[in-house]
Design a protein around this motif. Sequence first.
Motif, mmCIF file in Angstrom:
data_model
loop_
_atom_site.group_PDB
_atom_site.id
_atom_site.type_symbol
_atom_site.label_atom_id
_atom_site.label_comp_id
_atom_site.label_asym_id
_atom_site.label_seq_id
_atom_site.Cartn_x
_atom_site.Cartn_y
_atom_site.Cartn_z
ATOM 1 N N ARG A 48 28.734 41.823 48.384
ATOM 2 C CA ARG A 48 28.192 41.701 47.230
ATOM 3 C C ARG A 48 29.462 41.906 46.133
ATOM 4 N NH1 ARG A 48 23.111 44.457 45.419
ATOM 5 N NH2 ARG A 48 23.915 46.302 46.168
ATOM 6 N N ALA A 49 30.618 41.373 46.552
ATOM 7 C CA ALA A 49 31.730 41.468 45.667
ATOM 8 C C ALA A 49 31.732 40.135 44.611
ATOM 9 C CB ALA A 49 33.114 41.847 46.548
ATOM 10 N N TRP A 50 32.510 40.523 43.897
ATOM 11 C CA TRP A 50 32.766 39.340 42.780
ATOM 12 C C TRP A 50 34.027 38.420 43.231
ATOM 13 C CZ3 TRP A 50 30.531 38.952 37.623
ATOM 14 C CH2 TRP A 50 30.891 37.843 36.845
ATOM 15 N N LEU A 51 33.682 37.124 43.343
ATOM 16 C CA LEU A 51 34.819 36.452 43.911
ATOM 17 C C LEU A 51 35.309 35.775 42.569
ATOM 18 C CD1 LEU A 51 36.327 34.995 45.916
ATOM 19 C CD2 LEU A 51 34.505 33.365 46.187
ATOM 20 N N HIS A 52 36.365 35.839 42.042
ATOM 21 C CA HIS A 52 37.232 35.162 41.229
ATOM 22 C C HIS A 52 38.299 34.216 41.440
ATOM 23 C CE1 HIS A 52 39.006 34.336 37.379
ATOM 24 N NE2 HIS A 52 40.220 34.471 37.922
ATOM 25 N N VAL A 53 38.296 33.058 41.159
ATOM 26 C CA VAL A 53 39.079 31.960 41.784
ATOM 27 C C VAL A 53 40.333 31.962 40.608
ATOM 28 C CG1 VAL A 53 39.373 29.515 42.395
ATOM 29 C CG2 VAL A 53 37.519 30.781 43.512
ATOM 30 N N ASP A 54 41.544 32.077 40.840
ATOM 31 C CA ASP A 54 42.628 31.688 39.935
ATOM 32 C C ASP A 54 42.997 30.304 40.283
ATOM 33 O OD1 ASP A 54 44.797 31.168 38.721
ATOM 34 O OD2 ASP A 54 46.095 32.784 39.345
ATOM 35 N N GLY A 55 42.446 29.355 39.469
ATOM 36 C CA GLY A 55 42.779 28.007 39.693
ATOM 37 C C GLY A 55 43.563 27.184 38.848
ATOM 38 N N ALA A 56 44.494 27.927 38.504
ATOM 39 C CA ALA A 56 45.572 27.346 37.448
ATOM 40 C C ALA A 56 45.725 26.167 37.466
ATOM 41 C CB ALA A 56 46.761 28.427 37.070
ATOM 42 N N ALA A 77 31.980 30.654 44.025
ATOM 43 C CA ALA A 77 32.889 31.724 43.149
ATOM 44 C C ALA A 77 31.829 32.242 41.836
ATOM 45 C CB ALA A 77 34.005 31.339 42.630
ATOM 46 N N ASP A 78 32.238 33.731 41.607
ATOM 47 C CA ASP A 78 31.483 34.207 40.585
ATOM 48 C C ASP A 78 32.199 33.693 39.132
ATOM 49 O OD1 ASP A 78 29.391 36.211 41.567
ATOM 50 O OD2 ASP A 78 31.309 36.493 42.671
ATOM 51 N N SER A 79 33.411 33.379 39.281
ATOM 52 C CA SER A 79 34.359 33.093 38.155
ATOM 53 C C SER A 79 35.522 32.175 38.565
ATOM 54 C CB SER A 79 34.747 34.213 37.072
ATOM 55 O OG SER A 79 35.474 35.244 37.975
ATOM 56 N N TRP A 80 35.823 31.372 37.777
ATOM 57 C CA TRP A 80 37.167 30.574 37.688
ATOM 58 C C TRP A 80 37.930 30.709 36.660
ATOM 59 C CZ3 TRP A 80 34.092 25.395 37.883
ATOM 60 C CH2 TRP A 80 33.302 24.796 38.660
ATOM 61 N N ALA A 81 39.447 30.951 36.873
ATOM 62 C CA ALA A 81 40.385 30.638 35.758
ATOM 63 C C ALA A 81 41.154 29.283 35.964
ATOM 64 C CB ALA A 81 40.922 31.938 35.337
#
Length: 259
Positions: A48-56, A77-81
Amino acid sequence: MIHDSHHRRWTGPDEAGRARSRARDRRNVNTGAFDPLDAIADVTGRHRAWLHVDGAFGLWAAASETLKPHTRGVERADSWATDAHKWLNVPYDSGLVFVAHPAAHRAAMSVSAAYLLRSPEEPREPMDWTPEASRRARGFAVYAALRSLGRRGVEDLVDRCCRLARRFADRLRQEPVIQILNEVVLNQVLVRVAPPTGDADAATREALRVIQEERVCWLGGTRWRDMDAMRISVSNWSTTENDVDRSADSIIRATRRQV
Ligand SMILES: Cc1ncc(COP(=O)(O)O)c(C=O)c1O
């Protein structure tokens, strides 16, 4: 993340349940290689971890039918940047973030103060979704670029840069003293000078200096797997095949001086 080749799965150092978030770059900044997001999402999901994707850069691959399979799992993923000032070529400072959990996003960004007037009719107050209360209209350039390119135009831009990166690699690897270190899966090419005798790291660094001095093209240096390398990153919308050929000639000229 560590790949456990014996059990053929990805495990995190937090299997005991300590860390609760993971930041992944969609692709390696040197090689352009993609992380196996599906496997990583299995682990973060288990904990139950937050998966953040750095998709610069890498997130833009999803715009291409050919490259899209590399991004499989990104939807979990929970969030993308990502950055519009990279592949979309709009002015710097145009970062984008996408969060799958609006309540968490808003709670993290929203500020209130007596002097900040809020309207109950306002359906979406931009200040609630970004770290700044005031900012210039960065979104305008991003919108204009997306609107003028359209879905097809963004796909063409991404595909063209990757095709030109492969052209670079194909030209350069014909030169016996040049090694292409990576599998060219995106827009990145890692180039190393490997003379039959002598110090390959020093030869690579010196070739890079000569190339930068000649100014036909600009590429930076990097270190990858304990090796010095030149890092070609094809990302400008205006780069042509002719630009690649002239640049490859410059790189080859500089390389031959090291032998
Ligand atoms: C994967 C990745 N993340 C983050 C960044 C940093 O982006 P910025 O300079 O827009 O903060 C870069 C820049 O190259 C990048 O490649």
